[in-house]
Structure formats: C-alpha cells, structure tokens
Design a protein around this motif. Structure first.
Motif, PDB file in Angstrom:
ATOM      1  N   ASN A  42       0.854  -1.182   0.000  1.00  0.00           N
ATOM      2  CA  ASN A  42       0.000   0.000   0.000  1.00  0.00           C
ATOM      3  C   ASN A  42       0.893   1.237   0.000  1.00  0.00           C
ATOM      4  OD1 ASN A  42      -2.589   1.289   0.171  1.00  0.00           O
ATOM      5  ND2 ASN A  42      -2.148   1.753   2.302  1.00  0.00           N
ATOM      6  N   GLU A  44       0.991   5.517   0.544  1.00  0.00           N
ATOM      7  CA  GLU A  44       0.382   6.780   0.951  1.00  0.00           C
ATOM      8  C   GLU A  44       1.410   7.878   0.730  1.00  0.00           C
ATOM      9  OE1 GLU A  44      -0.835   6.425   5.042  1.00  0.00           O
ATOM     10  OE2 GLU A  44      -2.217   4.774   4.619  1.00  0.00           O
ATOM     11  N   TYR A  45       0.924   9.084   0.449  1.00  0.00           N
ATOM     12  CA  TYR A  45       1.808  10.217   0.195  1.00  0.00           C
ATOM     13  C   TYR A  45       1.478  11.342   1.174  1.00  0.00           C
ATOM     14  CZ  TYR A  45       2.401   7.740  -4.203  1.00  0.00           C
ATOM     15  OH  TYR A  45       2.660   6.773  -5.155  1.00  0.00           O
ATOM     16  N   THR A  46       2.501  11.966   1.715  1.00  0.00           N
ATOM     17  CA  THR A  46       2.297  13.118   2.586  1.00  0.00           C
ATOM     18  C   THR A  46       3.210  14.249   2.132  1.00  0.00           C
ATOM     19  OG1 THR A  46       3.913  12.303   4.204  1.00  0.00           O
ATOM     20  CG2 THR A  46       1.606  11.707   4.574  1.00  0.00           C
ATOM     21  N   ARG A 110      -2.712   1.650  -4.377  1.00  0.00           N
ATOM     22  CA  ARG A 110      -3.768   1.747  -3.364  1.00  0.00           C
ATOM     23  C   ARG A 110      -4.227   0.330  -3.027  1.00  0.00           C
ATOM     24  NH1 ARG A 110      -2.106   6.429  -2.627  1.00  0.00           N
ATOM     25  NH2 ARG A 110      -2.869   8.146  -3.866  1.00  0.00           N
ATOM     26  N   THR A 117       2.519  -0.800   4.437  1.00  0.00           N
ATOM     27  CA  THR A 117       2.273   0.463   3.749  1.00  0.00           C
ATOM     28  C   THR A 117       3.580   1.235   3.637  1.00  0.00           C
ATOM     29  OG1 THR A 117      -0.026   0.649   4.471  1.00  0.00           O
ATOM     30  CG2 THR A 117       1.077   2.708   3.895  1.00  0.00           C
ATOM     31  N   ILE A 119       4.919   4.868   3.190  1.00  0.00           N
ATOM     32  CA  ILE A 119       4.521   6.276   3.282  1.00  0.00           C
ATOM     33  C   ILE A 119       5.641   7.109   2.673  1.00  0.00           C
ATOM     34  CG2 ILE A 119       3.877   8.182   4.807  1.00  0.00           C
ATOM     35  CD1 ILE A 119       2.974   5.998   6.846  1.00  0.00           C
ATOM     36  N   THR A 149       0.384  -1.952   7.976  1.00  0.00           N
ATOM     37  CA  THR A 149      -0.808  -1.218   7.571  1.00  0.00           C
ATOM     38  C   THR A 149      -1.823  -1.110   8.708  1.00  0.00           C
ATOM     39  OG1 THR A 149      -0.494  -1.894   5.272  1.00  0.00           O
ATOM     40  CG2 THR A 149      -2.693  -1.108   5.879  1.00  0.00           C
TER      41      THR A 149
END
Length: 196
Positions: A42, A44-46, A110, A117, A119, A149
């Motif tokens: 998975n 995720e973007y920040t 996704r 995950t 990040i 996750t």
C-alpha cells in the motif's frame, strides 16, 4: 568553422564542470526483510511541512508565485496554484507507482488490504526552471517509512535525497513535468533498493 569548434568545446567543458547531483537512498533504521515475500505494498503520500526552493514553507511559495502570475495575467496565478496541488494526484503519484511497479516484484499502489504500507513523505522540492537558454533541474528529497498497515507500527525508515527531475532533450519547460520526473526516478530507484 574554427569558431563553431571553439564554441562546441567551450560548451562541452561547461557541461562537464556543472556538478552532477546523484540520488541517494539510505536505510536509516529498521529492516526491509519483512517485505521479502510480499506481493503488494500500500502507498500513501504526505506533503506536510514541505519546503520549496528557498522557501521554508510551501504556502509562502504558492502565495508568491500566484501573485506574480496574476500580475502578468488575471487568473493565471490561481490556475497555476490549483495545478501545483493537483499535479500530486494527477502526475507525481501515478508516475512514482508506474516506475516502481516496472522495477519491482512487489506491486505498489492503493492496496489498503496489504500487510505493509509505504509512506512517501516529500520534504523538499526544488522546482527548477527551463527558459531555453538557461535551466536548473528539479529535484526532490523525501523520507520513506515502511509500516504495518493495520497498526502503523514502523518496520523501516529510509531517506531519499536529490532525486533529479528533467526530460531528455530539455523539453521540460513545465514545472510539473520536471517534478514528475523526479517522482519517476524516485519510484524506480526505490524499487531497485527494495529488491536487494
């Protein structure tokens, strides 16, 4: 003819004297062996606390560029500011995943059901510029966290510095195109480092 040869030699010397930025990926802490048998990751973007160019705060950069573009042409700055944010979902993130997936056995995207995950936290963006006769390449710096996750328990932390963004041939006049290429390079190099 001699003048052309001298100009070509001078251009070559100039090109060779320009420092080359090499992307660096470093395991800061943790262990990547947990990913060995995984098929999906998975992502995720920040972008919080993002620094841009000489600005310590992205909002200050956006405000300045918006004002500059709006002074040149009404509404141009507002359109630019919207594109600056929209490029993340429309260009940067898909390009990162595309190049990651082309270079890894683990498929990134996704996948909220995946055990782990990734990040991808962008910490710095140098947008660069290209005005034809002069250019400065874009690049990004990021922190990469691998977490479980479900629990968000950390597994590994990596740093990614100086991921360059430019198009072969120099036709990267659009800021978004240059930065997109920095995400493409990041996806490719990160995938290869996780494969080891």
């Amino acid at each position: 003819m001699q003048t052309i040869l001298r100009l070509a030699a001078a251009a070559l010397l100039l090109a060779l004297s320009i420092p080359v930025m090499a992307q660096k990926i470093k395991l800061v802490e943790g262990d990547l062996s947990a990913l060995k048998n995984e098929k999906q990751l998975n992502v995720e973007y920040t972008y919080n606390q993002l620094k841009v160019g000489k600005f310590d705060n992205e909002d200050d950069y956006i405000r300045k560029k918006t004002e500059e573009y709006n002074q040149k042409e009404a509404g141009k700055g507002d359109n630019w500011a919207k594109a600056w944010k929209d490029d993340r979902k429309n260009r940067f993130e898909p390009k990162f995943e595309l190049l990651f997936n082309e270079n890894s056995d683990i498929k990134a995207g996704r996948f909220p059901e995946a055990k782990y995950t990734l990040i991808f936290h962008t910490t710095f963006v140098e947008p660069g510029f290209n005005i034809g006769i002069m250019r400065k390449n874009a690049y990004i710096d990021a922190e990469v966290l691998i977490v479980e996750t479900a629990s968000k328990k950390p597994v590994a932390k990596m740093s990614l510095d100086n991921a360059p963004g430019r198009i072969f041939g120099g036709f990267d006049f659009d800021t978004g195109v240059r930065i997109q290429e920095a995400y493409a390079v990041s996806g490719k190099k990160l995938a290869k480092s996780l494969n080891r």
